[in-house]
Design an enzyme around this catalytic site. Structure first.
Site, PDB file in Angstrom:
ATOM      1  N   CYS A   1       0.814  -1.206   0.000  1.00 31.26           N
ATOM      2  CA  CYS A   1       0.000   0.000   0.000  1.00 31.26           C
ATOM      3  C   CYS A   1       0.850   1.259   0.000  1.00 31.26           C
ATOM      4  O   CYS A   1       2.071   1.220   0.066  1.00 31.26           O
ATOM      5  CB  CYS A   1      -0.937   0.013   1.206  1.00 31.26           C
ATOM      6  SG  CYS A   1      -0.101  -0.241   2.765  1.00 31.26           S
TER       7      CYS A   1
ATOM      8  N   GLY B   1      -1.004   0.401  -4.631  1.00 28.59           N
ATOM      9  CA  GLY B   1      -2.192  -0.330  -4.200  1.00 28.59           C
ATOM     10  C   GLY B   1      -3.398   0.062  -5.014  1.00 28.59           C
ATOM     11  O   GLY B   1      -3.676   1.260  -5.166  1.00 28.59           O
TER      12      GLY B   1
ATOM     13  N   ASN C   1       1.751   0.898   5.846  1.00 24.62           N
ATOM     14  CA  ASN C   1       2.403   0.321   4.676  1.00 24.62           C
ATOM     15  C   ASN C   1       3.420  -0.696   5.168  1.00 24.62           C
ATOM     16  O   ASN C   1       4.334  -0.349   5.911  1.00 24.62           O
ATOM     17  CB  ASN C   1       3.096   1.408   3.845  1.00 24.62           C
ATOM     18  CG  ASN C   1       3.885   0.821   2.689  1.00 24.62           C
ATOM     19  OD1 ASN C   1       3.551  -0.229   2.160  1.00 24.62           O
ATOM     20  ND2 ASN C   1       4.945   1.507   2.295  1.00 24.62           N
ATOM     21  N   GLY C   2       3.268  -1.948   4.763  1.00 25.56           N
ATOM     22  CA  GLY C   2       4.189  -2.986   5.185  1.00 25.56           C
ATOM     23  C   GLY C   2       3.466  -4.244   5.607  1.00 25.56           C
ATOM     24  O   GLY C   2       2.295  -4.451   5.283  1.00 25.56           O
TER      25      GLY C   2
ATOM     26  N   TYR D   1      11.583  -2.494  -8.480  1.00 25.93           N
ATOM     27  CA  TYR D   1      10.265  -2.686  -9.077  1.00 25.93           C
ATOM     28  C   TYR D   1       9.190  -1.732  -8.600  1.00 25.93           C
ATOM     29  O   TYR D   1       8.439  -1.193  -9.396  1.00 25.93           O
ATOM     30  CB  TYR D   1       9.832  -4.136  -8.790  1.00 25.93           C
ATOM     31  CG  TYR D   1       8.526  -4.559  -9.409  1.00 25.93           C
ATOM     32  CD1 TYR D   1       8.481  -5.045 -10.714  1.00 25.93           C
ATOM     33  CD2 TYR D   1       7.335  -4.502  -8.691  1.00 25.93           C
ATOM     34  CE1 TYR D   1       7.282  -5.455 -11.292  1.00 25.93           C
ATOM     35  CE2 TYR D   1       6.131  -4.907  -9.252  1.00 25.93           C
ATOM     36  CZ  TYR D   1       6.108  -5.377 -10.549  1.00 25.93           C
ATOM     37  OH  TYR D   1       4.932  -5.774 -11.111  1.00 25.93           O
TER      38      TYR D   1
END
Length: 490
Positions: free
Chosen positions: A16, A42, A117-118, A258
């Site tokens: 996210c 996301g 996030n994670g 990426y």
């Protein structure tokens, strides 16, 4: 959606992106624009919580940001000078509206909103412990654990409660919390995920997953959030604190390979330039007798540019990406997977006919997409296709916020490079070395190690993986993978 096993054609997914600002008029709309710049992180859901004079209000929805907030009436209650927002890809926890963040809770004495996030590696154990003690969870997301830990803390102030909670969770996390009085930004002790602080022209501060989101709202970069930091943003400005000083930088190398936007800078390194250097190192390590270099669009474009320059070969547009195709969920049959590739990518026969092609991609995970692309190139007239991957081979799963938590579908975990080459139908196949990756990113880092997490390639994890240990128990017993001890002591 079919009740059969459904899979996505895409190979890797970030969990996210988060964004929060304090001290600007119409903060929710600004947050919307900031999240739009993070949409690549996301696409399954989005949410915004606004703070209007000390009262928090939440709106959220499924799908892309433009879909989740297509109804302008959703902004009716999202007023005020502060807001936090979230775009989600499901890594831990299932999909559905109940897992769309930011989560918001109404305590008897306060309101708290939380975006993450994670991925927490000990969330399952903590959740079981909390449920045994009577906690009731409203979602299946690992993020909600932090809210329960905060509320159960006996510390006197919210800051102290938050610090105690942060020292109980492990894994990858960039947290944004908002109360009626402030926004709080916290990064895990390893700094696995990128997290930056920016400043608006009026002096207001904001926090975001990537620096590209700052430019989208006309903010200037101030600093990276550092491992173990707890930053407070409120009417008084910016206050930098720590919940732990036991830290070690291990930013996820996948951000450079990426995930992150090429116009983002992470820890002082521009992502596009890092990817270009990856391509250059790849050309030095694995040259190929070829006529042209072709990128698999779009994330490998920078690496392809570097490879072509270093190899002295022309870069040609042999593959075109259809920009108007959404994420494709398909039944895992060969015919439908191949059709999905053809929907997303088109070949240019006039460029490819009679040419020996170096095909540059950023990664091979399952190998299915690579096989179809190579077939398309040869059907278009390419005489040879030499595949060059601008990252090392993915042999081990990720547990810090990337949707790759099992080795079952990692092609390199089960096949040699020669076997992979045969499986995908390439004339040759080579990967960037781990040393080449580290040199290409060239992270300005002081201290032990490279400052990067390269566990997916070399099996050396910078922390224990707790609830996920059974996935690698056999490899750990054979010393194929290793784990550094935890930095923080509970």
């Amino acid at each position: 959606m079919s009740t059969q096993s459904i899979t996505t054609l895409g190979s890797l997914n970030e969990e996210c992106g988060i964004f929060g600002v304090w001290g600007v008029p119409d903060a929710a709309h600004l947050t919307f624009y900031g999240l739009h710049a993070l949409q690549h992180r996301g696409q399954e859901g989005a949410g915004i919580v606004a703070n209007d004079g000390g009262r928090l209000w939440q709106e959220r929805g499924l799908g892309l940001l433009s879909v989740a907030f297509a109804d302008p009436n959703k902004f009716t209650h999202l007023t005020g000078k502060a807001a936090i927002g979230h775009v989600r890809y499901a890594t831990a926890g299932s999909g559905g509206i109940r897992n769309i963040q930011p989560f918001m809770v109404d305590f008897a004495d306060d309101q708290v909103a939380l975006a993450h996030n994670g991925n927490l590696t000990n969330a399952k154990s903590l959740r079981q412990q909390l449920e045994n003690e009577g906690a009731i969870f409203q979602s299946s997301s690992d993020t909600e654990v932090l809210l329960h830990l905060i509320r159960r803390s006996k510390k006197a102030t919210f800051i102290e409660q938050l610090k105690e909670a942060l020292n109980q969770v492990h894994g990858g996390f960039a947290f944004l919390l908002m109360t009626p009085d402030a926004i709080y930004a916290a990064l895990d002790p390893h700094g696995f995920r990128p997290f930056v602080i920016g400043q608006m022209p009026n002096g207001a501060y904001l926090a975001a997953s990537e620096s590209a989101a700052l430019r989208a709202v006309n903010a200037k970069f101030v600093r990276d959030v550092k491992p173990g930091e707890l930053i407070t943003i409120n009417d008084a400005g910016l206050t930098i604190d720590h919940y732990t000083t036991q830290t070690h930088l291990d930013i996820d190398s996948m951000e450079y390979i990426y995930f992150a936007r090429p116009d983002s800078d992470i820890c002082g390194v521009n992502v596009h330039q890092a990817r270009k250097r990856m391509g250059q190192h790849l050309a030095y390590e694995a040259p190929a007798a070829a006529d042209i270099v072709v990128a698999v669009p779009n994330s490998s474009s920078s690496a392809t540019l570097g490879y072509a320059e270093a190899a002295g070969l022309p870069q040609e547009m042999g593959l075109i990406k259809n920009q108007y195709i959404a994420r494709t969920f398909i039944e895992p049959t060969q015919q439908r997977r191949e059709q999905a590739v053809r929907m997303k990518l088109s070949v240019v026969p006039a460029v490819l006919k009679g040419q020996r092609v170096v095909l540059v991609d950023d990664s091979i995970v399952r190998g299915t997409t690579s096989k179809y692309i190579i077939r398309m190139l040869k059907e278009a007239g390419a005489t040879e296709v030499h595949v060059r991957i601008a990252s090392p081979a993915f042999k081990y799963p990720s547990f810090y916020g990337v949707d790759m938590q099992t080795s079952d579908e990692l092609m390199a975990a089960h096949l040699s490079v020669a076997e992979m080459c045969q499986e995908i139908g390439a004339d040759s196949l080579a990967f960037l070395s781990t040393a080449g990756l580290i040199a290409a990113i060239d992270l300005p880092h002081e201290g032990s190690g490279s400052g990067l997490t390269t566990a997916y390639f070399d099996g050396h994890y910078p922390s224990p993986i707790y609830d996920y240990y059974p996935e690698l128990a056999s490899e750990a017993e054979q010393k194929i993978v290793t784990f550094e001890p935890e930095l923080t002591a509970n």
